[in-house]
Enzyme design. Structure first.
Site, PDB file in Angstrom:
ATOM      1  N   LYS A   1       0.856  -1.187   0.000  1.00 30.52           N
ATOM      2  CA  LYS A   1       0.000   0.000   0.000  1.00 30.52           C
ATOM      3  C   LYS A   1       0.888   1.231   0.000  1.00 30.52           C
ATOM      4  O   LYS A   1       1.702   1.426   0.896  1.00 30.52           O
ATOM      5  CB  LYS A   1      -0.896  -0.015   1.227  1.00 30.52           C
ATOM      6  CG  LYS A   1      -1.777   1.205   1.351  1.00 30.52           C
ATOM      7  CD  LYS A   1      -2.684   1.082   2.550  1.00 30.52           C
ATOM      8  CE  LYS A   1      -3.549   2.310   2.693  1.00 30.52           C
ATOM      9  NZ  LYS A   1      -4.397   2.195   3.893  1.00 30.52           N
TER      10      LYS A   1
ATOM     11  N   LYS B   1      -2.208  -1.486  -3.819  1.00 32.87           N
ATOM     12  CA  LYS B   1      -3.077  -0.325  -3.726  1.00 32.87           C
ATOM     13  C   LYS B   1      -2.262   0.948  -3.783  1.00 32.87           C
ATOM     14  O   LYS B   1      -1.248   1.027  -3.088  1.00 32.87           O
ATOM     15  CB  LYS B   1      -3.830  -0.389  -2.388  1.00 32.87           C
ATOM     16  CG  LYS B   1      -4.682   0.794  -2.074  1.00 32.87           C
ATOM     17  CD  LYS B   1      -5.305   0.636  -0.728  1.00 32.87           C
ATOM     18  CE  LYS B   1      -6.065   1.897  -0.427  1.00 32.87           C
ATOM     19  NZ  LYS B   1      -6.556   1.913   0.927  1.00 32.87           N
TER      20      LYS B   1
END
Ligand code: PBG
Ligand code: ZN
Length: 325
Positions: free
Chosen positions: A195, A248
């Site tokens: 992330k 992400k």
């Protein structure tokens, strides 16, 4: 393969021919729909920077989840906005928290729908960081204890899958250990493994009021320039017991999705985040792009990069389109 004996255009001539040689399939089975649950009843508060998305109270979230299930979407992921924020984000592990309540109600109405809960503290802390602060810095190990409490309380509420999203070191191991200790051996962990610290989270932070009050998240989320580090992060989460690993955001990181799906033998999820959604919505609202084409092209691109599942605010929209095809 040489022109003029081979003519690639031959197989592009009609939609039926194109359909026969299409390499990537986007199916409703690949979609996960994120929802924002707030306290109260009858609340359906539009999120200005995410047109078409809303903050929903539990009753409204149940209706929306049922709509998703009716369209064949296999899973929803819940984010909670608490009644009260505090320094440690204690409402995250309250048995009466909005996510816990919503999960119970959704599972009752739609038993087959997979309910995922995002597990983090930024929506729950008054300072907006993803855990406990110590002298202005995120205290990793103190935050892990709270994460362990939170995922167990989610499992007790009937959640099928927890998605720790804080990018703390050791967060997957902490979740697996606490779940197993409490007997929740079948609770799945979808780890936000790679992330990145990203400007694309802007609209989400408005939606859940989680922007850090001071500083930023670069001390725990990844530097957007790094790829080898993503493989390292994902490998650690695999070793700690992740069942699904996530990359992400999606669009500026398609190369990362590709590397992870090539190197890691686990299902890969990609999060098509709020800023990516907002850009399509804004351009489409201005008549600058065709929404239907761009949404399908985007989701197919994320699939082509190697994602097995896509968390997307366009899930219901795409599912409806796929049903017509
Ligand atoms: C926080 C979290 C974020 C998102 C999901 N969980 C981002 C952040 O504020 O760091 C982003 C989702 C989106 O932008 O759609 N743990
Ligand atoms: Zn967070």
């Amino acid at each position: 393969m040489q022109y003029p004996d081979y003519r690639p255009r031959r197989m592009r001539r009609t939609e039926t021919l194109r359909r026969m040689v299409r390499e990537t399939r986007l199916s409703v089975d690949n979609l996960v729909y994120p929802m924002f649950v707030v306290p109260g009843t009858g609340v359906e508060r539009a999120i200005p920077s995410m047109p078409g998305q809303a903050n929903l109270s539990v009753d409204k979230a149940v209706e929306m989840a049922a709509k998703a299930a009716d369209l064949g979407i296999p899973a929803v992921i819940l984010f909670g906005i608490p009644e009260r924020k505090d320094a440690v984000g204690s409402e995250a592990w309250s048995a009466n928290g909005v996510v816990q309540k919503a999960a119970k109600a959704i599972k009752k109405r739609c038993p087959d729908l997979v309910v995922i809960a995002d597990a983090c503290f930024c929506e729950y802390t008054d300072h907006g960081h993803c855990g406990v602060l110590h002298e202005g810095h995120l205290d990793n190990d103190a935050s892990l204890e709270n994460l362990a409490r939170t995922v167990v309380s989610y499992a007790r509420a009937g959640i099928d899958m927890v998605a720790p999203s804080g990018m703390l070191d050791g967060f997957v191991g902490a979740c697996r250990e606490s779940l197993d200790e409490e007997g929740f051996i079948d609770t799945v962990i979808m780890a936000y493994s790679a992330k990145y610290a990203s400007g694309y989270y802007g609209p989400f932070r408005d939606a859940v009021d989680s922007a850090p009050k001071s500083g930023d998240r670069r001390g725990y989320q990844m530097d957007s320039a790094n790829a080898a580090e993503a493989v390292r992060e994902v490998s650690m989460d695999v070793a700690e017991g992740a069942d699904i690993v996530m990359v992400k955001p999606a669009l500026a990181y398609l190369d990362i999705i590709r590397v992870i799906s090539d190197e890691i033998n686990l299902p890969v999820a990609a999060y098509n985040v709020s800023g990516e959604y907002a850009m399509i919505e804004a351009a489409a609202a201005n008549g600058w792009i065709e929404k239907e084409r761009v949404v399908m092209e985007t989701l197919t691109g994320i699939r082509r990069a190697g994602a097995d599942m896509i968390l997307t605010y366009h899930a219901l929209y795409a599912a409806a389109l796929l049903a017509r095809r």
